[in-house]
Enzyme design. Structure first.
Site, PDB file in Angstrom:
ATOM      1  N   CYS A   1       0.906  -1.358   0.012  1.00 21.78           N
ATOM      2  CA  CYS A   1      -0.111   0.177   0.075  1.00 21.78           C
ATOM      3  C   CYS A   1       0.709   1.200  -0.060  1.00 21.78           C
ATOM      4  O   CYS A   1       0.655   2.187  -1.107  1.00 21.78           O
ATOM      5  CB  CYS A   1      -0.986   0.179   1.164  1.00 21.78           C
ATOM      6  SG  CYS A   1      -1.861   1.387   1.288  1.00 21.78           S
TER       7      CYS A   1
ATOM      8  N   CYS B   1      -1.755   1.791  -2.945  1.00 22.58           N
ATOM      9  CA  CYS B   1      -2.717   2.840  -2.645  1.00 22.58           C
ATOM     10  C   CYS B   1      -2.088   4.266  -2.548  1.00 22.58           C
ATOM     11  O   CYS B   1      -2.460   5.238  -3.204  1.00 22.58           O
ATOM     12  CB  CYS B   1      -3.156   2.582  -1.255  1.00 22.58           C
ATOM     13  SG  CYS B   1      -3.818   0.952  -1.011  1.00 22.58           S
TER      14      CYS B   1
ATOM     15  N   LYS C   1      -0.133   5.344  -6.002  1.00 24.69           N
ATOM     16  CA  LYS C   1      -1.247   5.546  -6.894  1.00 24.69           C
ATOM     17  C   LYS C   1      -2.277   6.818  -6.932  1.00 24.69           C
ATOM     18  O   LYS C   1      -2.300   7.378  -7.705  1.00 24.69           O
ATOM     19  CB  LYS C   1      -1.945   4.147  -6.826  1.00 24.69           C
ATOM     20  CG  LYS C   1      -3.234   4.072  -7.744  1.00 24.69           C
ATOM     21  CD  LYS C   1      -4.573   4.717  -6.914  1.00 24.69           C
ATOM     22  CE  LYS C   1      -4.887   4.102  -5.649  1.00 24.69           C
ATOM     23  NZ  LYS C   1      -5.336   2.636  -5.916  1.00 24.69           N
TER      24      LYS C   1
ATOM     25  N   TYR D   1      -8.464  -3.275 -11.395  1.00 25.38           N
ATOM     26  CA  TYR D   1      -8.447  -1.824 -11.298  1.00 25.38           C
ATOM     27  C   TYR D   1      -7.032  -1.353 -11.072  1.00 25.38           C
ATOM     28  O   TYR D   1      -6.942  -0.130 -11.394  1.00 25.38           O
ATOM     29  CB  TYR D   1      -9.098  -1.706  -9.862  1.00 25.38           C
ATOM     30  CG  TYR D   1      -8.245  -2.394  -8.583  1.00 25.38           C
ATOM     31  CD1 TYR D   1      -7.239  -1.493  -8.027  1.00 25.38           C
ATOM     32  CD2 TYR D   1      -8.325  -3.441  -8.220  1.00 25.38           C
ATOM     33  CE1 TYR D   1      -6.732  -1.855  -6.863  1.00 25.38           C
ATOM     34  CE2 TYR D   1      -7.725  -4.080  -7.239  1.00 25.38           C
ATOM     35  CZ  TYR D   1      -6.798  -3.303  -6.525  1.00 25.38           C
ATOM     36  OH  TYR D   1      -6.015  -3.919  -5.497  1.00 25.38           O
TER      37      TYR D   1
ATOM     38  N   GLU E   1      -6.248   1.987 -13.289  1.00 13.34           N
ATOM     39  CA  GLU E   1      -5.742   3.064 -12.475  1.00 13.34           C
ATOM     40  C   GLU E   1      -4.436   3.473 -13.267  1.00 13.34           C
ATOM     41  O   GLU E   1      -4.157   4.754 -13.386  1.00 13.34           O
ATOM     42  CB  GLU E   1      -5.740   2.601 -11.262  1.00 13.34           C
ATOM     43  CG  GLU E   1      -6.807   2.596 -10.351  1.00 13.34           C
ATOM     44  CD  GLU E   1      -6.662   2.038  -8.992  1.00 13.34           C
ATOM     45  OE1 GLU E   1      -7.648   2.494  -8.230  1.00 13.34           O
ATOM     46  OE2 GLU E   1      -5.656   1.648  -8.479  1.00 13.34           O
TER      47      GLU E   1
ATOM     48  N   ARG F   1      -8.220  -9.012 -22.025  1.00 13.85           N
ATOM     49  CA  ARG F   1      -8.497 -10.301 -22.377  1.00 13.85           C
ATOM     50  C   ARG F   1     -10.170 -10.458 -22.625  1.00 13.85           C
ATOM     51  O   ARG F   1     -10.571 -11.012 -23.371  1.00 13.85           O
ATOM     52  CB  ARG F   1      -7.869 -11.116 -21.609  1.00 13.85           C
ATOM     53  CG  ARG F   1      -8.040 -12.568 -21.776  1.00 13.85           C
ATOM     54  CD  ARG F   1      -7.355 -13.498 -20.807  1.00 13.85           C
ATOM     55  NE  ARG F   1      -7.666 -13.370 -19.274  1.00 13.85           N
ATOM     56  CZ  ARG F   1      -8.591 -14.013 -18.661  1.00 13.85           C
ATOM     57  NH1 ARG F   1      -9.473 -14.839 -19.500  1.00 13.85           N
ATOM     58  NH2 ARG F   1      -9.152 -13.563 -17.886  1.00 13.85           N
TER      59      ARG F   1
ATOM     60  N   PHE G   1     -16.304  -6.451 -10.131  1.00 11.11           N
ATOM     61  CA  PHE G   1     -17.125  -5.174  -9.666  1.00 11.11           C
ATOM     62  C   PHE G   1     -18.498  -5.137 -10.494  1.00 11.11           C
ATOM     63  O   PHE G   1     -18.806  -6.050 -11.343  1.00 11.11           O
ATOM     64  CB  PHE G   1     -16.293  -3.776 -10.214  1.00 11.11           C
ATOM     65  CG  PHE G   1     -15.244  -3.575  -9.308  1.00 11.11           C
ATOM     66  CD1 PHE G   1     -15.199  -2.820  -8.305  1.00 11.11           C
ATOM     67  CD2 PHE G   1     -13.938  -4.106  -9.432  1.00 11.11           C
ATOM     68  CE1 PHE G   1     -14.247  -2.307  -7.114  1.00 11.11           C
ATOM     69  CE2 PHE G   1     -12.819  -3.961  -8.460  1.00 11.11           C
ATOM     70  CZ  PHE G   1     -13.011  -3.059  -7.383  1.00 11.11           C
TER      71      PHE G   1
ATOM     72  N   ASP H   1      -4.483  -9.744   2.140  1.00 10.92           N
ATOM     73  CA  ASP H   1      -4.573 -10.013   0.735  1.00 10.92           C
ATOM     74  C   ASP H   1      -4.256 -11.544   0.556  1.00 10.92           C
ATOM     75  O   ASP H   1      -4.734 -12.580  -0.386  1.00 10.92           O
ATOM     76  CB  ASP H   1      -3.537  -9.295  -0.398  1.00 10.92           C
ATOM     77  CG  ASP H   1      -4.009  -8.012  -0.097  1.00 10.92           C
ATOM     78  OD1 ASP H   1      -4.945  -7.554   0.206  1.00 10.92           O
ATOM     79  OD2 ASP H   1      -3.264  -7.033  -1.086  1.00 10.92           O
TER      80      ASP H   1
ATOM     81  N   GLU I   1      -9.329  -7.815  -1.068  1.00 11.56           N
ATOM     82  CA  GLU I   1      -7.862  -7.437  -1.108  1.00 11.56           C
ATOM     83  C   GLU I   1      -7.781  -6.130  -0.949  1.00 11.56           C
ATOM     84  O   GLU I   1      -7.567  -5.401  -2.099  1.00 11.56           O
ATOM     85  CB  GLU I   1      -7.115  -7.979  -2.310  1.00 11.56           C
ATOM     86  CG  GLU I   1      -7.220  -9.458  -2.644  1.00 11.56           C
ATOM     87  CD  GLU I   1      -6.731 -10.015  -3.832  1.00 11.56           C
ATOM     88  OE1 GLU I   1      -6.436  -9.165  -4.798  1.00 11.56           O
ATOM     89  OE2 GLU I   1      -6.836 -11.446  -4.026  1.00 11.56           O
TER      90      GLU I   1
ATOM     91  N   HIS J   1     -27.040  21.051  -1.164  1.00  9.34           N
ATOM     92  CA  HIS J   1     -27.300  21.584  -2.433  1.00  9.34           C
ATOM     93  C   HIS J   1     -26.282  22.676  -2.794  1.00  9.34           C
ATOM     94  O   HIS J   1     -26.433  23.570  -1.772  1.00  9.34           O
ATOM     95  CB  HIS J   1     -28.826  21.869  -2.798  1.00  9.34           C
ATOM     96  CG  HIS J   1     -29.105  22.496  -4.201  1.00  9.34           C
ATOM     97  ND1 HIS J   1     -28.926  21.477  -5.150  1.00  9.34           N
ATOM     98  CD2 HIS J   1     -28.963  23.800  -4.776  1.00  9.34           C
ATOM     99  CE1 HIS J   1     -29.129  22.236  -6.298  1.00  9.34           C
ATOM    100  NE2 HIS J   1     -29.411  23.358  -6.126  1.00  9.34           N
TER     101      HIS J   1
ATOM    102  N   GLU K   1     -25.826  14.446  -3.426  1.00  9.34           N
ATOM    103  CA  GLU K   1     -27.316  14.691  -3.188  1.00  9.34           C
ATOM    104  C   GLU K   1     -28.137  13.895  -4.303  1.00  9.34           C
ATOM    105  O   GLU K   1     -29.404  13.643  -3.934  1.00  9.34           O
ATOM    106  CB  GLU K   1     -27.777  16.150  -3.167  1.00  9.34           C
ATOM    107  CG  GLU K   1     -27.499  16.727  -4.631  1.00  9.34           C
ATOM    108  CD  GLU K   1     -28.233  18.362  -4.649  1.00  9.34           C
ATOM    109  OE1 GLU K   1     -29.388  18.506  -4.025  1.00  9.34           O
ATOM    110  OE2 GLU K   1     -27.554  19.110  -5.153  1.00  9.34           O
TER     111      GLU K   1
END
Length: 504
Positions: free
Chosen positions: A64, A69, A72, A205, A209, A226, A233, A339, A346, A475, A480
């Site tokens: 990470c 993370c 990234k 992802y 990313e 592929r 997801f 993981d 993960e 708003h 919202e």
């Protein structure tokens, strides 16, 4: 009068070097070790990073903070700033007509921050009384590990309990030139030269990313897919993410898999040629580029731990440790988190919380188990995708298609109105018909992660669609839109992007 001593604790401290050894110094392992130490356990953490095929390595902290993370998100932000500069002109700011990005400067800043984090982790372990040992371990028996440091020195260490938290590393395909000329996400964040024209292989992802921020930083990007985008997801949302990236200039080649990589000319970056085949049509494509980045999945780092010889069951295909609901392996004093465990999410925050809860159960009086269902996450693509709970497909499979209703709509952020950007942002709630409970939350929009984090609490406490409807929206905000989702999929009504998150 002499204090009463728990005989079990005395026996453990005399019999073993440590009460707990954590194998792996990533987010989960660090969290588990520090919590255990705070509860009075004698703890050691072993961590060792094997260099990538191109020689990249890093410090304490795991994927990470070093190659996941953290870098990234920083590079994602760097890419977004280019778009913000363009938007600034529309809002009246007088800026240069062209933007110039210096890759090396971004990498330097990112790596400086990571280095500070590595140092901070070591200090934190010391302050908590956790012994840190930079060495690679293998199990000798269920209470003993053999450790080999970078100089080849061998030592043996014993513990009453173990937590395996070694994480995963990227896969390479078995094709010519893959490890000779390609890189993975383990390398891109410290690459000392601009990557140039890049071919990203994969549709995870991580692939989207990396492809997204490279395109945003001004590099030409082609993604070889592929089969489907973002497996696991919500597929409607995945395709919308892909369509936005395509509109932003990322080229997708669907159905293609790489066959070989050759070097045309060395350099920094080099000139490469990747040959790919479409398995459906048989078409062969040859793409010249400077960088090939593989993001085709990851494998747990357990193969060299000697786990199966001591009775720890491991999935032979994924190399992941098989555990029960309490993260306990088939050997009762050996646990696993993060993981590396089979069939779980993960995600870094999952590993952290699971590690803390596990140590609380092992050395405190904790009884709480990790909830692996209502966990929020975000894909940091150019247009972010946040989600929590079930995808539409998984909800149909789990609860039956007739028991599921989807409430959704497109919307246009107010920030985009002046720039005349299309209303491609999308909101979706997956609900059960029998109790109207919201079991899936999905949002494709700028800053999707920030919205998803808050709304995830609603799913965790069992909020219903009427709870969302009765919530007063702020708003004008994007969030919202979830207070006014009045189009259902079953109605067949066309989606029309409204402004200000759907509020007006």
């Amino acid at each position: 009068m002499a204090p009463v001593v728990n005989p079990t604790e005395t026996e453990i401290s005399e019999k073993y070097d440590y009460d707990l050894i954590v194998v792996g110094g990533g987010s989960g392992g660090l969290a588990a070790s520090k919590r255990a130490a705070a509860l009075g356990a004698k703890v050691a953490v072993f961590d060792f990073v094997k260099p990538t095929p191109v020689g990249t390595t890093w410090g304490l902290g795991g994927t990470c903070v070093n190659v996941g993370c953290v870098p990234k998100k920083l590079m994602h932000q760097g890419a977004l700033l280019r778009q913000h500069i363009h938007d600034a002109k529309i809002y009246g700011w007088k800026v240069g007509e062209t933007e110039t990005h210096v890759w090396e400067e971004l990498v330097e800043k990112v790596q400086d921050y990571i280095g500070s984090q590595n140092f901070g982790f070591r200090v934190s372990l010391r302050d908590k009384g956790v012994k840190y040992i930079n060495a690679y371990v293998t199990f000798v028996d269920q209470h003993t590990v053999k450790a080999v440091d970078k100089r080849g020195n061998v030592t043996f260490h014993t513990a009453d309990k173990f937590i395996i938290a070694v994480g995963m590393r990227p896969n390479y395909p078995d094709i010519a030139g893959a490890k000779d000329y390609a890189i993975t996400s383990d390398d891109i964040f410290s690459l000392p030269y601009p990557p140039g024209k890049t071919v990203v292989v994969g549709a995870s992802y991580i692939a989207l990313e990396c492809g997204g921020f490279l395109n945003g930083l001004g590099f030409e990007v082609t993604v070889l897919v592929r089969s489907i985008l973002l497996r696991g997801f919500d597929q409607e949302c995945a395709e919308r993410v892909g369509e936005y990236m395509k509109a932003e200039g990322v080229e997708f080649m669907r159905g293609f898999v790489p066959r070989k990589i050759t070097q045309i000319e060395p350099g920094t970056p080099a000139k490469l040629k990747i040959e790919a085949k479409n398995n459906s049509t048989g078409e062969i494509a040859e793409i010249e580029c400077n960088t090939v980045l593989f993001a085709i999945g990851r494998t747990a780092c357990t193969e060299s731990l000697n786990l199966e010889s001591i009775g720890v069951k491991v999935n032979s295909k994924t190399s992941k440790v098989i555990v029960n609901e309490a993260e306990q392996s088939s050997v009762n004093n050996i646990y696993a988190i993060g993981d590396v465990i089979e069939g779980k999410l993960e995600l870094t925050p999952v590993a952290v919380q699971a590690g803390q809860l596990l140590s609380q159960r092992l050395f405190g009086k904790g009884k709480v188990l990790m909830d692996y269902v209502n966990v929020p996450t975000t894909v940091f693509t150019p247009l972010e995708y946040g989600c929590c709970g079930y995808s539409e497909e998984d909800a149909h499979e789990k609860f039956g298609k007739d028991n599921i209703e989807v409430h959704h709509n497109l919307f246009q952020p107010l920030e985009w109105v002046i720039g005349q950007k299309a209303g491609v942002c999308y909101a979706k709630l997956v609900c059960k018909n029998d109790d109207n409970r919201v079991i899936g939350f999905h949002i494709i929009a700028p800053n999707a992660g920030e919205m998803t984090q808050g709304f995830a609490l609603a799913l965790r406490i069992g909020a219903k669609k009427e709870d969302f409807d009765s919530l007063v929206g702020i708003h004008p905000t994007n969030a919202e839109v979830f207070t006014v989702l009045d189009i259902t999929k079953s109605s067949g009504k066309e989606l029309v992007a409204s402004g200000c998150g759907g509020g007006t």
